[in-house]
Structures are given as C-alpha cells and as structure tokens.
Design an enzyme around this catalytic site. Structure first.
Site, PDB file in Angstrom:
ATOM      1  N   GLY A  85       9.828  13.022 -42.951  1.00 28.19           N
ATOM      2  CA  GLY A  85      10.812  14.345 -42.657  1.00 28.19           C
ATOM      3  C   GLY A  85      10.099  15.066 -42.296  1.00 28.19           C
ATOM      4  N   LYS A  87      18.178  -2.578 -29.211  1.00 26.84           N
ATOM      5  CA  LYS A  87      18.455  -3.214 -28.096  1.00 26.84           C
ATOM      6  C   LYS A  87      17.772  -4.712 -27.402  1.00 26.84           C
ATOM      7  CE  LYS A  87      20.306  -2.893 -24.201  1.00 26.84           C
ATOM      8  NZ  LYS A  87      21.917  -2.088 -23.477  1.00 26.84           N
ATOM      9  N   SER A 139      31.906  -4.471 -19.426  1.00 24.93           N
ATOM     10  CA  SER A 139      31.366  -3.656 -18.918  1.00 24.93           C
ATOM     11  C   SER A 139      30.050  -3.868 -18.027  1.00 24.93           C
ATOM     12  CB  SER A 139      30.572  -2.648 -19.579  1.00 24.93           C
ATOM     13  OG  SER A 139      30.182  -2.961 -20.732  1.00 24.93           O
ATOM     14  N   GLY A 140      29.490  -6.005 -18.587  1.00 26.94           N
ATOM     15  CA  GLY A 140      28.552  -6.176 -17.567  1.00 26.94           C
ATOM     16  C   GLY A 140      27.426  -5.966 -18.172  1.00 26.94           C
ATOM     17  N   GLY A 141      27.308  -4.577 -19.046  1.00 26.41           N
ATOM     18  CA  GLY A 141      25.863  -4.588 -19.818  1.00 26.41           C
ATOM     19  C   GLY A 141      25.858  -5.791 -20.748  1.00 26.41           C
ATOM     20  N   VAL A 142      24.638  -5.883 -20.615  1.00 26.19           N
ATOM     21  CA  VAL A 142      23.914  -6.932 -22.494  1.00 26.19           C
ATOM     22  C   VAL A 142      24.700  -6.610 -23.196  1.00 26.19           C
ATOM     23  CG1 VAL A 142      22.176  -6.261 -22.848  1.00 26.19           C
ATOM     24  CG2 VAL A 142      22.166  -8.708 -23.269  1.00 26.19           C
ATOM     25  N   ASP A 143      24.605  -5.721 -23.892  1.00 26.05           N
ATOM     26  CA  ASP A 143      25.928  -5.591 -25.263  1.00 26.05           C
ATOM     27  C   ASP A 143      27.283  -6.234 -25.239  1.00 26.05           C
ATOM     28  OD1 ASP A 143      23.410  -3.868 -25.375  1.00 26.05           O
ATOM     29  OD2 ASP A 143      24.446  -1.799 -25.322  1.00 26.05           O
ATOM     30  N   SER A 144      28.179  -5.227 -24.092  1.00 26.61           N
ATOM     31  CA  SER A 144      29.131  -5.729 -24.220  1.00 26.61           C
ATOM     32  C   SER A 144      29.366  -7.454 -24.356  1.00 26.61           C
ATOM     33  CB  SER A 144      30.256  -5.216 -23.597  1.00 26.61           C
ATOM     34  OG  SER A 144      29.923  -5.155 -22.526  1.00 26.61           O
ATOM     35  N   THR A 145      28.679  -7.739 -22.886  1.00 27.41           N
ATOM     36  CA  THR A 145      28.416  -8.906 -23.271  1.00 27.41           C
ATOM     37  C   THR A 145      28.522 -10.166 -24.424  1.00 27.41           C
ATOM     38  OG1 THR A 145      27.717  -8.066 -21.327  1.00 27.41           O
ATOM     39  CG2 THR A 145      27.641 -11.428 -21.382  1.00 27.41           C
ATOM     40  N   GLU A 148       4.239   2.299 -40.471  1.00 27.49           N
ATOM     41  CA  GLU A 148       5.092   1.916 -39.741  1.00 27.49           C
ATOM     42  C   GLU A 148       4.503   1.755 -38.874  1.00 27.49           C
ATOM     43  OE1 GLU A 148       5.442   4.190 -41.319  1.00 27.49           O
ATOM     44  OE2 GLU A 148       6.915   5.641 -40.030  1.00 27.49           O
ATOM     45  N   HIS A 154       1.760   6.813 -42.046  1.00 30.29           N
ATOM     46  CA  HIS A 154       2.871   5.840 -41.723  1.00 30.29           C
ATOM     47  C   HIS A 154       1.977   4.453 -41.301  1.00 30.29           C
ATOM     48  CE1 HIS A 154       5.289   9.604 -41.259  1.00 30.29           C
ATOM     49  NE2 HIS A 154       4.179   9.991 -41.256  1.00 30.29           N
ATOM     50  N   CYS A 167       5.034   9.464 -46.525  1.00 34.54           N
ATOM     51  CA  CYS A 167       4.772  10.587 -46.264  1.00 34.54           C
ATOM     52  C   CYS A 167       5.858  12.232 -47.355  1.00 34.54           C
ATOM     53  CB  CYS A 167       5.408  10.921 -44.984  1.00 34.54           C
ATOM     54  SG  CYS A 167       4.953  12.453 -44.065  1.00 34.54           S
ATOM     55  N   TYR A 168       6.831  12.025 -46.438  1.00 31.16           N
ATOM     56  CA  TYR A 168       7.336  13.437 -47.546  1.00 31.16           C
ATOM     57  C   TYR A 168       8.112  12.564 -48.484  1.00 31.16           C
ATOM     58  CZ  TYR A 168      11.861  16.317 -48.064  1.00 31.16           C
ATOM     59  OH  TYR A 168      12.431  17.211 -48.912  1.00 31.16           O
TER      60      TYR A 168
END
Ligand code: XMP
Length: 516
Positions: free
Chosen positions: A56, A372, A227-233, A175, A173, A83-84
């Site tokens: 952080g 995503k 909406s036609g996008g991947v998420d809502s589909t 990661e 880090h 780290c923090y």
C-alpha cells in the site's frame, strides 16, 4: 464435503492487490480481497485457510495510516505480509521496528536468501534473485520470534520468517511478473506452508454457482439486462441453465450500437437457448433526447436515465420478477469497497448499479468474484462461441461517446462504417484477440483533402487500439504500420464523409480509453 480452501487478501491500497488475487486463483485456490478495515473477528468469520496482507502507498508511522486490527496476526492462520503488510507486521509485533524514509525505492533489486525457510524452498540460496521493489519505509528490527530470511543491497531486512507460526513477510512483490521465482514463492506459501489443496477451476465455479442460483431464486423470477457483451451474455446463459424460463432478458437497443451488434447476439441466443428475450427498439427516443447535446457527461446522463426508464417500463410488465441479474465484475466490486471509498468519478458508468430504489429488485451478480479473463473462461465453459467470448468491451453509452460533439443519425452511420473496417482489419490480421479494445472515434473536425482531381472537406476519424489487463491502466498497441495503412486506406476509400485518419498514441493514465 469440506469447504474449499479460501485465501483472504486484505487490501491496503496497493496497485498490485488484484494481481495477488489473480496469482492465487491461477494456482487453483479461491481468493477474495477485503478492505484492510475489517476486524480480526470479521476475518475469522470468513473462515479463510490463509491470509495475505497487500502492499500500500501509506507509511505505518503516518497519523492517517489506514486502520487495521493487529489481532489478525493472532488468528493462528498462515499469513504472508507483502511490502506495506511487512512494515505493519514489524510495527505492530513486539520487538519489531520500522524506519520512515523519504526516499522511495522502485524497481529491480537482487535478493540474497539468508535462511533456509519453507517460503524460499527450491530457490538457490547463493544466487541473487531479481525481485521487484516499491517502497519507502524499511523494517530495521525483526519482531520477536522472526528471523531475517533475505536481504538486498539497499534493504538489510527484505524478508522475515516465523516458521513455527507460519508467518512470513516480504519487502518485495512476489506477485509481479518481474520478480524471479515469484510464483514459486507464492506456491510455497499456499501449498507447503498453508497446506492448501488446489481445486478451484472454472468448471467447479460454474457448478457451484449454478446450484447456488437455483437455490437462491427458488420459485421467483429474474430480469436481466442483456447488452450483447460477454458479461451480460454469460450471466443470462448461466441463469438460463439454472432457472430456465423463470429468467426474462431485456435487450434495449438504444440506436448507439455498432453495425450488427446486438441483433447478432440476440439471434444467437434465440437460436441456441429457449430464452425469454425481449428486444426493445428504442433508438428514436435516445436520439431525440441526444439532439443538440455535446457535453460528454450530459450525454452519459441522458443515456443512463433513458435506459433506466425504458428498462423499468419493460420490467413492470413482469410483476413476478423479484431479482435483477447484472454482470458486475470483480474490479467494480473492489473499487466500491476499497477502504479509500469509491474513487473519484471520472466518468459515470450507467450500467454499474443505478436502478431506482422503488423497483425493489434484489441484485444477483454471479460474476462479482471474477476478473474479465475469468469471465471469458466461464463463457467457454458454458459453451458460448468465440465471437461472444472474445468480443471487446463496449461502453453502455455506446457510440455516443465515440462521436465527439453532437450525435446524429448521419454521424452514427459514418462511425459505424469506419468502425466496421477497424474491427474487420483487426480480426483479419489476428490482432483482435491480442488487444483489449480497438475502435474508431469520429472527431468534430473537418479537414481538406484531395480525391481524384477535386478538393474534399470532410471528417477526421481516429483509431484507438489499446492493451490492458483490466481497463484501469492501458497502453496504445504498437500495431504494424502496414495494418494501420490498410485501415486508413480502406476507411478513406470506402467511407463517404471521412478524408483523414489519425492513430491515437496516448496511454491511460493520463488519457482514458474512451475519448468521452
Ligand atoms: P475509460 O474510458 O474510463 O474506460 O478508460 C475504461 C473501460 O470502461 C469502458 N467504459 C464503459 N463501460 N459503461 C460501460 O459498461 C460505460 O459507461 C463505460 N464507459 C467506459 C471502456 O470501453 C473501457 O473498456
């Protein structure tokens, strides 16, 4: 069946917090990020198998350092402090001490491993390991019971270990991709030290989620804005699998979609799933309200409220609906739950939250734990085709925020044709899947050109193509010049109304991905 292992990550505001969650999930262990303000009791109630404290930007010695309950260290859980998080451990445990410093150290450093501890198992003790640093303060004395397990040239205490208590801390880090052996270090923590079992896969996620949705919804009904996008589909198809005809999908065509978009997805869903799908053509209403509007935020507000109005009117025809399903993703969730509070509104995204209270619909957000790329994996898991899985993100306000200035039917048509060429060229060259987003923007600017023997005075179009992991930051894609040439030639020759094409070479920040 025992509950699957879960890692709780406490967020102190590092830009890398989400990356830690991703790395843990990539290792096959489910992880969740929570704000650092949760109490030890809250953490215990989450029943995690291990805890990770993120980095952080603050200093533990600052008066306005983020609040934290040090009793988290007494939960007897395997704990990794990064780290923090490491400074916090040293600051709050007896014997430990942190020195504030005004010099910050960023970037590459060489780590020497000083102690044979499980976290560093499999790392060569003698060799220097490249690690990624980003810190100001330093730990100057280890807390009682901790050994110094690593150092770098500038940082004498770069790693701490208490093998018996299964507690570790790193100044660097693990990661980030620039840290050699970062993955091995994280795996050592998850599997050797915490003894977790990798079992989190997309298949198991889908299976658990479908069962949970079925149970939650019961005999009630759900509306979903498609909406036609991947998420809502993905949300619609998952719910359809879980509850069948009790799901009602509403697609609002606002007239601001790309060429063919919307109809394509709707046609696919109609053909492959027996969904209740209501396709509402509302273009005229949206365009009438946008007439004469040039201010980007005004455009967004108008589109947002009009969307809600149309959606609400349709939903009112479904009185049995008790739930509203949304494709909210993890980055949206974290942003609104961060201890710093929701970040400043740079652009209003109308499709995150925003439905009026009086609708009394409870939210269902099956993707709220996912990133995503994980949603794309779910999409593949539930059998969606590539053209949906790999579709680039498309903003709710659609082409209205890619037409700078007033949105008219004529300008929409010019932009649709231009954009179609950008999409087509990206796809044909294999770049479409490699980039985060690629699209065209229409500028409120005319310039002089020459075509045949005549002078032209037409619009300028811009091409915007970016690489990104999560849209929080982005860089313009270094497309081959031949591809840009081909896009530009085709646009100027094939789209009446455009006689000049420019390529956007700005990164985010300080620019944003969309122009408005
Ligand atoms: P910016 O322009 O803020 O965009 O860098 C970041 C990402 O968000 C998308 N975007 C939106 N998505 N509703 C959405 O669903 C919106 O109002 C909206 N505005 C921007 C943008 O396409 C990019 O992927």
């Amino acid at each position: 069946m025992a509950a699957p292992d879960k890692v709780v990550i406490l967020d102190f505001g590092s830009q890398y917090t989400q990356l830690i969650a991703r790395r843990v999930r990539e290792a096959g262990v489910y992880s969740e990020i929570h704000p650092c303000t949760v109490t030890a009791k809250d953490v215990a109630a989450m029943a995690p198998s291990a805890v990770i404290l993120s980095g952080g930007p603050s200093s533990v010695t600052d008066a306005d350092a983020p609040p934290f309950d040090p009793a988290v260290f007494d939960l007897n859980l395997p704990t990794l402090c990064i780290c923090y998080g490491m400074q916090l451990l040293a600051h709050s445990q007896p014997g430990g001490s942190v020195a504030a410093s005004t010099d910050r150290e960023y970037g590459r450093a060489e780590l020497s491993v000083l102690a044979d501890v499980p976290l560093f198992a499999g790392l060569d003790a003698k060799a220097g390991h490249t690690v990624w640093m980003s810190h100001g303060d330093k730990v100057i004395a280890p807390p009682d019971g901790f050994v110094v397990a690593g150092r770098t040239k500038n940082v004498e205490i770069a790693a701490l270990a208490n093998v018996e208590r299964r507690m570790y801390a790193l100044q660097f880090h693990p990661e980030v991709a620039h840290t050699d052996d970062g993955e091995r270090i994280l795996h050592n923590f998850l599997f050797t030290i915490a003894g977790l079992t990798p079992g989190w896969t997309m298949a198991s996620f889908v299976e658990t989620e479908l069962a949970a949705l079925k149970k939650q919804v019961g005999d009630d009904e759900v509306v979903c804005a498609l909406s036609g996008g991947v998420d809502s589909t993905v949300v619609a198809v998952m719910l359809h699998k879980a509850i069948g005809k009790k799901l009602h999908c509403i697609f609002v065509d606002n007239g601001l979609l790309r060429l063919g978009e919307g109809e394509e997805v709707a046609a696919y869903l109609r053909e492959h799933f027996d969904l209740n799908l209501y396709y509402i053509k509302a273009s005229k209403l949206f365009l009438d309200r946008l007439a004469g509007v040039t201010d980007p935020e005004k455009k967004r507000k108008i589109i947002g409220t009009t969307f809600i109005e149309v959606f609400e009117a349709e939903a009112a025809k479904l009185p049995k609906a008790k739930y509203l399903a949304q494709g909210t993703l993890y980055p949206d969730v974290i942003e609104s739950e961060s201890f710093r509070g929701p970040s400043a509104v740079i652009k209003s995204h109308h499709n995150v939250g925003g439905l009026p209270e009086h609708m009394k619909l409870q939210l269902i957000e099956p993707l709220r734990e996912l990133f995503k790329d994980e949603v794309r994996k779910v999409a593949a898991e539930i059998g969606l085709p590539d053209f949906i899985i790999w579709r680039h993100p498309f903003p709710g306000p659609g082409l209205a925020i890619r037409i700078i200035g007033e949105v008219t039917e004529e300008r929409l048509e010019i932009l649709r044709r231009t954009d179609k060429i950008v999409q087509g060229e990206l796809a044909a060259s294999g770049w479409y899947r490699k980039v985060w987003q690629g699209f065209a923007v229409l500028l409120p600017l005319k310039t002089v050109g020459v075509m045949g023997d005549g002078r032209t005075y037409e619009n300028v179009a811009a091409i915007r193509v970016v690489d990104s992991l999560d849209a929080m930051t982005a860089d313009w894609t270094r497309l081959p010049s031949e591809l840009l040439a081909s896009m530009s030639n085709r646009i100027i020759n094939e789209v009446k109304g455009v006689n000049r094409v420019v390529f956007d070479v700005s990164s985010k920040p300080p620019s944003t991905i969309e122009w408005e």
